[in-house]
Structures are given as structure tokens and as C-alpha cells.
Design a protein around this motif. Structure first.
Motif, PDB file in Angstrom:
ATOM      1  N   TYR A 129       0.899  -1.020  -0.154  1.00  0.00           N
ATOM      2  CA  TYR A 129       0.273  -0.217   0.161  1.00  0.00           C
ATOM      3  C   TYR A 129       0.811   1.151  -0.206  1.00  0.00           C
ATOM      4  O   TYR A 129       0.705   2.209  -0.511  1.00  0.00           O
ATOM      5  N   LEU A 130       1.948   2.047   0.988  1.00  0.00           N
ATOM      6  CA  LEU A 130       2.883   1.889   1.035  1.00  0.00           C
ATOM      7  C   LEU A 130       3.515   2.384  -1.056  1.00  0.00           C
ATOM      8  O   LEU A 130       3.501   3.735  -1.238  1.00  0.00           O
ATOM      9  N   ARG A 135       2.427   2.259  -3.054  1.00  0.00           N
ATOM     10  CA  ARG A 135       1.301   3.256  -4.444  1.00  0.00           C
ATOM     11  C   ARG A 135       1.713   4.622  -4.346  1.00  0.00           C
ATOM     12  O   ARG A 135       1.729   5.764  -5.179  1.00  0.00           O
ATOM     13  N   ILE A 136       1.650   4.856  -3.089  1.00  0.00           N
ATOM     14  CA  ILE A 136       1.887   6.488  -2.586  1.00  0.00           C
ATOM     15  C   ILE A 136       3.498   7.064  -2.783  1.00  0.00           C
ATOM     16  O   ILE A 136       3.554   8.176  -3.134  1.00  0.00           O
ATOM     17  N   ASN A 137       4.375   6.225  -2.711  1.00  0.00           N
ATOM     18  CA  ASN A 137       5.768   6.652  -2.347  1.00  0.00           C
ATOM     19  C   ASN A 137       6.889   4.927  -3.310  1.00  0.00           C
ATOM     20  O   ASN A 137       7.014   4.915  -2.596  1.00  0.00           O
TER      21      ASN A 137
END
Length: 173
Positions: free
Chosen positions: A76-77, A79-81
């Protein structure tokens, strides 16, 4: 005088704010009172239990204690970084494995095991990453440097000691 809950809150705050792992000695220096290492360890264990059901965990590594995200949440992380981990050549990884499992070793030892010359760039790459260091010199003509892994290497792999490395038989499969 701080009570136990206040000390625990200070420890939690320091660990969450720090970018680097903190040793027991680092954590003890925050307090005016002399809080023993056993008390700090007990409170850290309590903190680890307090965070068990969360996406972040408190871990004890070779270089100290730190909070880190649980591996199950990494997708999940990303996907943003999106992190691009550094790519290492097979030669770099083979050299690192030889040093990790046979340390301390000289360049000549590594070359004997790999069967090829070790480029100075490979050693430089591992030193710059702070994964290996010179720990001495062999008492033979030319006094070749002896290399071993560092605490940084262990921490980057999420380990406390070399004994936590997987057995070689497990890797060979």
C-alpha cells in the motif's frame, strides 16, 4: 521524577521521531534520572506489545530500536511512495554473501571462493553502503585487509546478529 507511564511515553515519542535506530544507551541519556537498562528494555517490550495490532511495529535491530511499517502493508505504501531499491550486480551480492558467511575474509579469500578477480568497485560499493568494513589485516606478506559486515548491514536486513542469517543450505535451494 517521572513515573513508568511517562518514561514509556518519552521512549515512544523519541523512537517515533528518530530517523535512525536508537540504542538503549541513547534512550537512557534522555532522562535526568538514572533509569537502568533492564527497565528501558522492559518498557520497550511493553511498547512492542502495545503496538502489536497496528500497521507499525517496534523492532530491535543490531543498531538499536526503531519503529517500522509491517511488511504486510508495504504494497500500500509503495503506491504513494514508489521506492526504487538499488540494483546490485550478481558479483556484488556474491561478494557480500561470502563476507557475511565467512568473515573476516581478505580479497584473496573472496577471489578463491568466487574463482574470479574482485573488482575494487565491488568492495567500494559495499563500503559506501556501509555494509562492510576493514576489521584488521592478515599477518602475511602484503598484510591484506580483512573484511567483515557491519551493524548497519544487519539493521538494513532487519537482523540483530549474524546467527539470524538463513543457513546456507536454505539459500542453495
Amino acid at each position: 521524577m517521572l513515573n513508568t507511564n511517562e518514561v514509556k511515553t518519552v521512549l515512544e515519542t523519541a523512537l517515533l521521531a528518530s530517523q535512525l535506530p536508537l540504542s538503549i544507551a541513547d534512550l537512557r541519556r534522555m532522562f535526568d534520572e538514572d533509569i537502568g537498562p533492564d527497565t528501558i528494555r522492559r518498557l520497550l517490550d511493553e511498547l512492542r506489545d502495545d503496538w502489536k495490532a497496528r500497521g507499525v511495529e517496534l523492532v530491535n535491530l543490531a543498531t538499536g530500536w526503531r519503529f517500522q511499517t509491517r511488511p504486510t502493508f508495504q504494497k500500500y505504501l509503495e503506491r504513494i511512495n514508489p521506492e526504487k531499491p538499488p540494483k546490485y550486480s550478481r558479483a556484488v551480492l556474491e561478494t557480500l554473501a561470502i563476507i557475511a558467511y565467512r568473515q573476516p575474509v581478505s580479497r584473496g579469500d573472496i577471489e578463491d571462493i568466487r574463482g574470479v578477480t574482485v573488482s575494487p568497485n565491488i568492495i567500494r560499493t559495499l563500503e559506501q553502503r556501509e555494509w562492510i568494513d576493514v576489521v584488521g589485516h592478515r599477518e602475511v606478506p602484503g598484510r591484506p585487509a580483512l573484511y567483515a559486515t557491519t551493524r548497519e548491514f544487519l539493521s538494513d536486513l532487519g537482523l540483530r546478529t549474524l546467527q539470524e542469517l538463513p543457513p546456507l543450505e536454505e539459500i542453495a535451494r
